[in-house]
Design a protein around this motif. Structure first.
Motif, short mmCIF file in Angstrom:
data_model
loop_
_atom_site.label_atom_id
_atom_site.label_comp_id
_atom_site.label_asym_id
_atom_site.label_seq_id
_atom_site.Cartn_x
_atom_site.Cartn_y
_atom_site.Cartn_z
N PRO A 154 0.42 -1.20 0.11
CA PRO A 154 -0.02 -0.39 -0.05
C PRO A 154 0.54 1.32 0.05
O PRO A 154 -0.01 2.53 0.18
N ILE A 155 2.09 1.01 -0.06
CA ILE A 155 3.24 2.19 0.07
C ILE A 155 3.74 3.21 -1.24
O ILE A 155 3.81 2.43 -1.98
N THR A 156 3.77 3.89 -1.49
CA THR A 156 3.83 4.46 -2.53
C THR A 156 4.44 6.05 -2.11
O THR A 156 4.29 6.86 -0.88
N ALA A 157 5.83 5.68 -2.22
CA ALA A 157 7.09 6.46 -1.65
C ALA A 157 8.52 7.56 -3.04
O ALA A 157 8.63 6.81 -3.60
N GLY A 158 8.04 8.64 -3.08
CA GLY A 158 9.47 9.18 -4.38
C GLY A 158 8.48 9.76 -4.32
O GLY A 158 7.22 10.54 -4.03
N ARG A 159 8.54 10.63 -6.38
CA ARG A 159 8.02 11.17 -7.28
C ARG A 159 7.73 11.15 -8.17
O ARG A 159 7.71 10.04 -8.47
N ASN A 184 7.28 15.00 -4.86
CA ASN A 184 8.19 13.87 -3.51
C ASN A 184 6.78 14.09 -2.79
O ASN A 184 5.90 15.20 -2.46
N LEU A 185 6.56 12.36 -2.57
CA LEU A 185 5.18 12.63 -1.14
C LEU A 185 5.07 10.95 -0.91
O LEU A 185 6.50 10.12 -1.32
N LEU A 186 5.35 11.04 0.31
CA LEU A 186 4.17 9.78 1.31
C LEU A 186 3.13 9.61 0.74
O LEU A 186 2.43 9.45 1.98
N ALA A 187 2.94 8.04 0.47
CA ALA A 187 1.21 7.79 0.28
C ALA A 187 0.80 6.85 1.09
O ALA A 187 2.08 5.40 0.55
N TYR A 188 -0.42 6.40 1.39
CA TYR A 188 -0.86 4.58 2.32
C TYR A 188 -2.35 4.81 1.18
O TYR A 188 -2.36 5.75 1.55
N THR A 189 -2.19 3.33 0.60
CA THR A 189 -3.58 3.27 -0.17
C THR A 189 -3.89 1.71 0.42
O THR A 189 -3.25 0.71 0.39
N SER A 197 -11.27 2.83 -3.35
CA SER A 197 -9.28 2.07 -2.69
C SER A 197 -9.54 3.62 -2.13
O SER A 197 -10.11 5.00 -2.30
N ALA A 198 -8.52 4.70 -0.68
CA ALA A 198 -8.87 5.08 0.12
C ALA A 198 -7.24 5.26 -0.42
O ALA A 198 -6.18 4.62 0.10
N THR A 199 -6.62 6.97 -0.19
CA THR A 199 -6.06 7.29 0.38
C THR A 199 -5.11 8.02 0.70
O THR A 199 -6.00 9.51 1.01
#
Length: 461
Positions: A154-159, A184-189, A197-199
């Motif tokens: 569920p993790i998205t990290a980077g640009r 640049n971000l750090l996200a959880y989906t 889905s929710a982020t």
């Protein structure tokens, strides 16, 4: 004779036997096993296994050649522009016990001139047809790390593309007033099944390709934004199903504002926000591949989430000068009391893609937005400084026709019209790009429009 013949045959047989025995004792030189590249079908076409690993890789890219002509508002300005862009995509995916591990990056090199100057990073920003430029025949090149992120479960990290964005200039040659930023971000989906889905995402607006930070203004005092305490907080709820997609997103942003005024000196924290809703409808009943986007957004103290940067846009009323500050800011400060006011705005976006034949398609698109800046800026009229309330309204509409004779190749033309209206008249620019006062030959203008045409040849692979 028979005896001699028997001796000769026996000798030959003995020699052959000895030679065969010796050959059996020599070391064998077998060819090394060849490891062929295998097709990876788990993630779609174009993926293959990296030899010796269980990672699937896809290498792709794009080459674009584009040419534009537009309204010419100054003798020192080119009436045309050219652009060449190369793009490289690398997508690596590995199946793990925790889900797919994905690494993706996109790198672009762009060379632009004329009307394209100033928008060479990524595909961001309105290209204002007819914006006054004081230099002609200039060209600029830029390298741009457009995307570079890791996804693990569920993790998205980077640009990556902001999770606030929905229609992010997915179609068309030109850009509309819409949220479209890679940062640049750090996200959880979290995924819930049935396409829902929710982020939640922490996003650094200072690294975005779209302008999320529009600053602060004060007519009579020195005001600025100081450091921020945390990145923007973005949340979105999305559904993707056979009929299309829909998304509701929101963002909260914080600004620390300082003011050096007549009666007040200090700083204070302010919070801005933006909300957006959009729907994408698949229309196979019209033709295979037909799609309709509809989107609406509202922002308070965060106009970058509407796609507004620090200037008004097209034509003679396009950019700031010392005599006529046509700028867009999120906040204003009263120099006497130190009180702050936020700028607000809203926007509507509609885009439709229709396939006339499998090889011939058109895109019709438009955006409309209004801003209430809640501040006045000084504009010289008849040589005297006077406050002017501007509050722009902007309409962008366009259409194109694209032919794809073979897979991955697009050849198309597009026409774009832009109109900007202001609440108060401001000084128009002359052919040299200056804005002289009325007494010096200047004139006032409350609205302006521009038209541009583009021709593009693009190969994706």
């Amino acid at each position: 004779m028979k005896l001699v013949k028997s001796l000769l045959l026996g000798s030959a047989a003995g020699i052959a036997a000895v030679a065969g025995a010796q050959a059996a004792d020599l070391p064998s030189r077998k060819a090394a096993p060849v490891e062929y590249v295998r097709v990876c079908s788990a993630y779609g076409a174009g993926f293959f296994y990296i030899p010796g690993t269980d990672t699937c890789l896809r290498v792709g890219g794009r080459v674009r050649a584009e040419y534009t002509i537009g309204s010419r508002f100054g003798e020192t300005q080119d009436a045309y522009g050219t652009r060449a862009r190369g793009r490289l995509n690398i997508d690596a995916r590995t199946a793990t016990a925790y889900g797919t591990l994905r690494t993706f990056f996109r790198y672009e090199l762009t060379n632009s001139s004329g009307l394209y100057s100033g928008t060479i990073g990524g595909n961001q920003g309105i290209v204002p047809p007819g914006t006054v430029r004081n230099t002609a025949a200039t060209a600029s090149s830029a390298a741009n790390l457009d995307l570079a992120f890791v996804q693990f479960g569920p993790i998205t990290a980077g640009r990556a593309q902001s999770f606030f964005d929905f229609y992010a200039n997915d179609f068309t040659f030109s850009t509309l007033r819409t949220a479209d930023s890679r940062l640049n971000l750090l996200a959880y989906t979290a995924t819930f099944g049935s396409g829902f889905s929710a982020t939640v995402s922490l996003e650094d607006r200072n690294t975005g390709t779209g302008n999320r930070e529009n600053g602060v203004v004060s007519p009579l005092a020195a005001s600025t934004t100081l450091g921020q305490d945390f990145p923007d907080v973005v949340a979105s709820l999305r559904v993707d199903q056979g009929w299309g997609s829909a998304q509701l997103s929101g963002a909260i942003t914080q600004r620390n504002i300082s003011n050096t005024g007549i009666l007040f000196n200090g700083s204070k924290d302010e919070m801005g926000f933006a909300i957006q809703g959009g729907v994408k409808l698949n229309l196979p009943m019209l033709a295979a591949g037909d799609t309709l986007f509809l989107q609406a957004a509202y922002a308070d103290g965060a106009l970058g989430y509407l796609g507004w940067g620090g200037q008004f846009g097209s034509g003679r009323i396009g950019s700031a000068t010392a005599a006529n500050q046509l700028i867009v800011a999120d906040w204003s400060v009263n120099p006497l009391t130190g009180s702050t006011k936020s700028a607000t705005g809203w926007s509507l976006v509609a885009v439709m893609r229709h396939f006339w034949t499998p090889q011939l398609r058109s895109e019709l698109f438009g955006s409309y937005s209004e801003l209430k800046l809640n501040y006045t800026l000084l504009s010289q009229v008849n040589g005297v400084a006077a406050p002017r309330a501007l509050d722009p309204k902007e309409l962008i509409v366009g259409a194109n026709l694209i032919w794809s004779p073979v897979s991955g190749l697009d050849i198309g033309v597009e026409v774009l019209y832009t109109r900007t209206e202001l609440k108060q008249a401001v000084l128009a620019a002359n052919n040299a790009g200056a804005r002289p006062a009325i007494g010096a030959g200047g004139r006032l203008v409350k609205s302006d429009d521009a038209i541009a045409g583009r021709f593009r040849i693009q190969r994706d692979f």
